[in-house]
Design a protein around this motif. Structure first.
Motif, PDB file in Angstrom:
ATOM      1  N   ASN A   8      28.826  59.095  -0.940  1.00 40.33           N
ATOM      2  CA  ASN A   8      29.439  59.530   0.314  1.00 40.33           C
ATOM      3  C   ASN A   8      29.154  58.510   1.402  1.00 40.33           C
ATOM      4  O   ASN A   8      28.110  57.872   1.408  1.00 40.33           O
ATOM      5  N   LEU A   9      30.080  58.386   2.325  1.00 46.98           N
ATOM      6  CA  LEU A   9      29.923  57.521   3.478  1.00 46.98           C
ATOM      7  C   LEU A   9      29.673  58.448   4.665  1.00 46.98           C
ATOM      8  O   LEU A   9      30.541  59.228   5.035  1.00 46.98           O
ATOM      9  N   VAL A  10      28.471  58.383   5.230  1.00 45.90           N
ATOM     10  CA  VAL A  10      28.051  59.303   6.284  1.00 45.90           C
ATOM     11  C   VAL A  10      27.943  58.551   7.599  1.00 45.90           C
ATOM     12  O   VAL A  10      27.344  57.476   7.663  1.00 45.90           O
ATOM     13  N   LEU A  11      28.502  59.138   8.659  1.00 42.84           N
ATOM     14  CA  LEU A  11      28.446  58.538   9.984  1.00 42.84           C
ATOM     15  C   LEU A  11      27.569  59.379  10.900  1.00 42.84           C
ATOM     16  O   LEU A  11      27.786  60.585  11.032  1.00 42.84           O
ATOM     17  N   ILE A  12      26.567  58.733  11.518  1.00 45.66           N
ATOM     18  CA  ILE A  12      25.747  59.377  12.529  1.00 45.66           C
ATOM     19  C   ILE A  12      25.814  58.538  13.788  1.00 45.66           C
ATOM     20  O   ILE A  12      26.158  57.356  13.739  1.00 45.66           O
ATOM     21  N   ASP A  36      34.528  66.472   9.027  1.00 42.19           N
ATOM     22  CA  ASP A  36      33.887  66.398  10.332  1.00 42.19           C
ATOM     23  C   ASP A  36      33.066  67.670  10.463  1.00 42.19           C
ATOM     24  O   ASP A  36      33.630  68.769  10.519  1.00 42.19           O
ATOM     25  N   THR A  37      31.742  67.540  10.477  1.00 47.11           N
ATOM     26  CA  THR A  37      30.901  68.741  10.441  1.00 47.11           C
ATOM     27  C   THR A  37      31.132  69.631  11.666  1.00 47.11           C
ATOM     28  O   THR A  37      31.131  70.858  11.530  1.00 47.11           O
ATOM     29  N   ASP A  38      31.350  69.054  12.834  1.00 49.07           N
ATOM     30  CA  ASP A  38      31.622  69.880  14.005  1.00 49.07           C
ATOM     31  C   ASP A  38      32.932  70.655  13.853  1.00 49.07           C
ATOM     32  O   ASP A  38      33.009  71.830  14.218  1.00 49.07           O
ATOM     33  N   ALA A  39      33.955  70.012  13.310  1.00 46.84           N
ATOM     34  CA  ALA A  39      35.239  70.694  13.091  1.00 46.84           C
ATOM     35  C   ALA A  39      35.081  71.834  12.076  1.00 46.84           C
ATOM     36  O   ALA A  39      35.665  72.908  12.249  1.00 46.84           O
ATOM     37  N   ILE A  40      34.305  71.603  11.032  1.00 51.61           N
ATOM     38  CA  ILE A  40      34.056  72.651  10.037  1.00 51.61           C
ATOM     39  C   ILE A  40      33.329  73.828  10.685  1.00 51.61           C
ATOM     40  O   ILE A  40      33.666  74.996  10.452  1.00 51.61           O
ATOM     41  N   GLU A  65      23.000  72.927   9.925  1.00 52.00           N
ATOM     42  CA  GLU A  65      22.208  72.567   8.759  1.00 52.00           C
ATOM     43  C   GLU A  65      22.857  73.075   7.474  1.00 52.00           C
ATOM     44  O   GLU A  65      22.886  72.373   6.466  1.00 52.00           O
ATOM     45  N   LYS A  66      23.406  74.268   7.511  1.00 54.57           N
ATOM     46  CA  LYS A  66      24.081  74.833   6.333  1.00 54.57           C
ATOM     47  C   LYS A  66      25.355  74.038   6.011  1.00 54.57           C
ATOM     48  O   LYS A  66      25.627  73.710   4.848  1.00 54.57           O
ATOM     49  N   VAL A  67      26.129  73.703   7.024  1.00 53.32           N
ATOM     50  CA  VAL A  67      27.366  72.928   6.821  1.00 53.32           C
ATOM     51  C   VAL A  67      27.034  71.541   6.272  1.00 53.32           C
ATOM     52  O   VAL A  67      27.692  71.057   5.343  1.00 53.32           O
ATOM     53  N   VAL A  68      26.009  70.907   6.804  1.00 57.25           N
ATOM     54  CA  VAL A  68      25.602  69.584   6.327  1.00 57.25           C
ATOM     55  C   VAL A  68      25.134  69.672   4.878  1.00 57.25           C
ATOM     56  O   VAL A  68      25.483  68.822   4.047  1.00 57.25           O
ATOM     57  N   PHE A  69      24.364  70.689   4.555  1.00 51.50           N
ATOM     58  CA  PHE A  69      23.906  70.868   3.177  1.00 51.50           C
ATOM     59  C   PHE A  69      25.104  70.981   2.233  1.00 51.50           C
ATOM     60  O   PHE A  69      25.163  70.293   1.210  1.00 51.50           O
ATOM     61  N   ASP A  70      26.058  71.837   2.573  1.00 54.69           N
ATOM     62  CA  ASP A  70      27.241  72.020   1.728  1.00 54.69           C
ATOM     63  C   ASP A  70      28.039  70.725   1.591  1.00 54.69           C
ATOM     64  O   ASP A  70      28.476  70.362   0.495  1.00 54.69           O
ATOM     65  N   ALA A  71      28.217  70.015   2.696  1.00 52.79           N
ATOM     66  CA  ALA A  71      28.964  68.753   2.662  1.00 52.79           C
ATOM     67  C   ALA A  71      28.248  67.725   1.808  1.00 52.79           C
ATOM     68  O   ALA A  71      28.883  66.948   1.090  1.00 52.79           O
ATOM     69  N   SER A  72      26.929  67.727   1.852  1.00 60.70           N
ATOM     70  CA  SER A  72      26.159  66.727   1.107  1.00 60.70           C
ATOM     71  C   SER A  72      26.246  66.920  -0.394  1.00 60.70           C
ATOM     72  O   SER A  72      25.934  66.012  -1.152  1.00 60.70           O
ATOM     73  N   VAL A  93      17.675  64.208   4.855  1.00 55.94           N
ATOM     74  CA  VAL A  93      17.271  64.238   3.438  1.00 55.94           C
ATOM     75  C   VAL A  93      18.470  64.606   2.573  1.00 55.94           C
ATOM     76  O   VAL A  93      18.761  63.944   1.561  1.00 55.94           O
ATOM     77  N   ASN A  94      19.205  65.636   2.955  1.00 57.61           N
ATOM     78  CA  ASN A  94      20.355  66.074   2.160  1.00 57.61           C
ATOM     79  C   ASN A  94      21.478  65.040   2.163  1.00 57.61           C
ATOM     80  O   ASN A  94      22.070  64.767   1.117  1.00 57.61           O
ATOM     81  N   LEU A  95      21.756  64.452   3.313  1.00 57.86           N
ATOM     82  CA  LEU A  95      22.828  63.459   3.377  1.00 57.86           C
ATOM     83  C   LEU A  95      22.500  62.212   2.566  1.00 57.86           C
ATOM     84  O   LEU A  95      23.383  61.601   1.973  1.00 57.86           O
ATOM     85  N   LYS A  96      21.235  61.829   2.496  1.00 55.04           N
ATOM     86  CA  LYS A  96      20.832  60.641   1.739  1.00 55.04           C
ATOM     87  C   LYS A  96      20.835  60.865   0.228  1.00 55.04           C
ATOM     88  O   LYS A  96      20.918  59.900  -0.528  1.00 55.04           O
TER      89      LYS A  96
END
Length: 171
Positions: A8-12, A36-40, A65-72, A93-96
């Motif tokens: 995955n390509l993650v943008l912060i 887009d985690t905010d849009a989700i 945190e839940k949305v990021v976990f699911d996306a990851s 941790v989850n995104l990496k």
């Protein structure tokens, strides 16, 4: 922290650094889905980010945190995160686990010139809030990123740098 895979390509990055614009352009150029985690969060909660923040920042961060976990857990996607995703170490941790994290570092002066603060709950005090957030977060962004991209040139140049670095990863 373990070396990230490049699935995955993650943008912060800071609010106003260009994550959403860059993510949408990358989606077109790489022909891969973009989240887009905010849009989700807004879609699933049926509330704006500002409305959710009125219920408390911790309330919002729990949802995030839940949305990021699911996306990851997904593979082969672009994930554009909210500016505060770095406030919870679990998010990183989850995104990496399944991605490479690109910190979109836009000069503060450029963010201050362009950002629309009206729809950003943590920026209600305008430019002073942006400066404060930048100072609080810059070391976290730099520390958590696998790759830092300075967003101070044309969008095409920025996209080219990201694509070349992303394609250089072991997929």
């Amino acid at each position: 922290m373990a070396q990230a895979s490049c699935n995955n390509l993650v943008l912060i990055g800071m609010p106003g650094c260009g994550k959403t614009t860059i993510a949408n352009e990358l989606k077109e150029k790489l022909c891969i889905p973009c989240l887009d985690t905010d849009a989700i969060i807004e879609y699933t909660q049926k509330k704006s980010i500002s409305e959710l923040f009125k219920l408390g920042e911790n309330y919002f961060r729990n949802i995030e945190e839940k949305v990021v976990f699911d996306a990851s857990l997904l593979s082969g996607v672009i994930i554009s995160t909210g500016g505060g995703v770095i406030k919870r170490y679990n998010n990183i941790v989850n995104l990496k686990k399944n991605g490479v994290i690109f910190f979109i570092n836009r000069p503060l002066s450029k963010i201050l010139e362009d950002i629309d603060v009206d729809n950003r709950p943590l920026l209600k005090d305008k430019k002073e809030s942006i400066i404060k957030l930048y100072n609080e977060r810059i070391d976290l962004y730099k520390g958590y990123a696998d790759i830092e991209i300075i967003n101070d040139s044309s969008i095409e140049e920025v996209l080219s740098r990201i694509i070349n670095l992303y394609k250089g990863c072991d997929l």
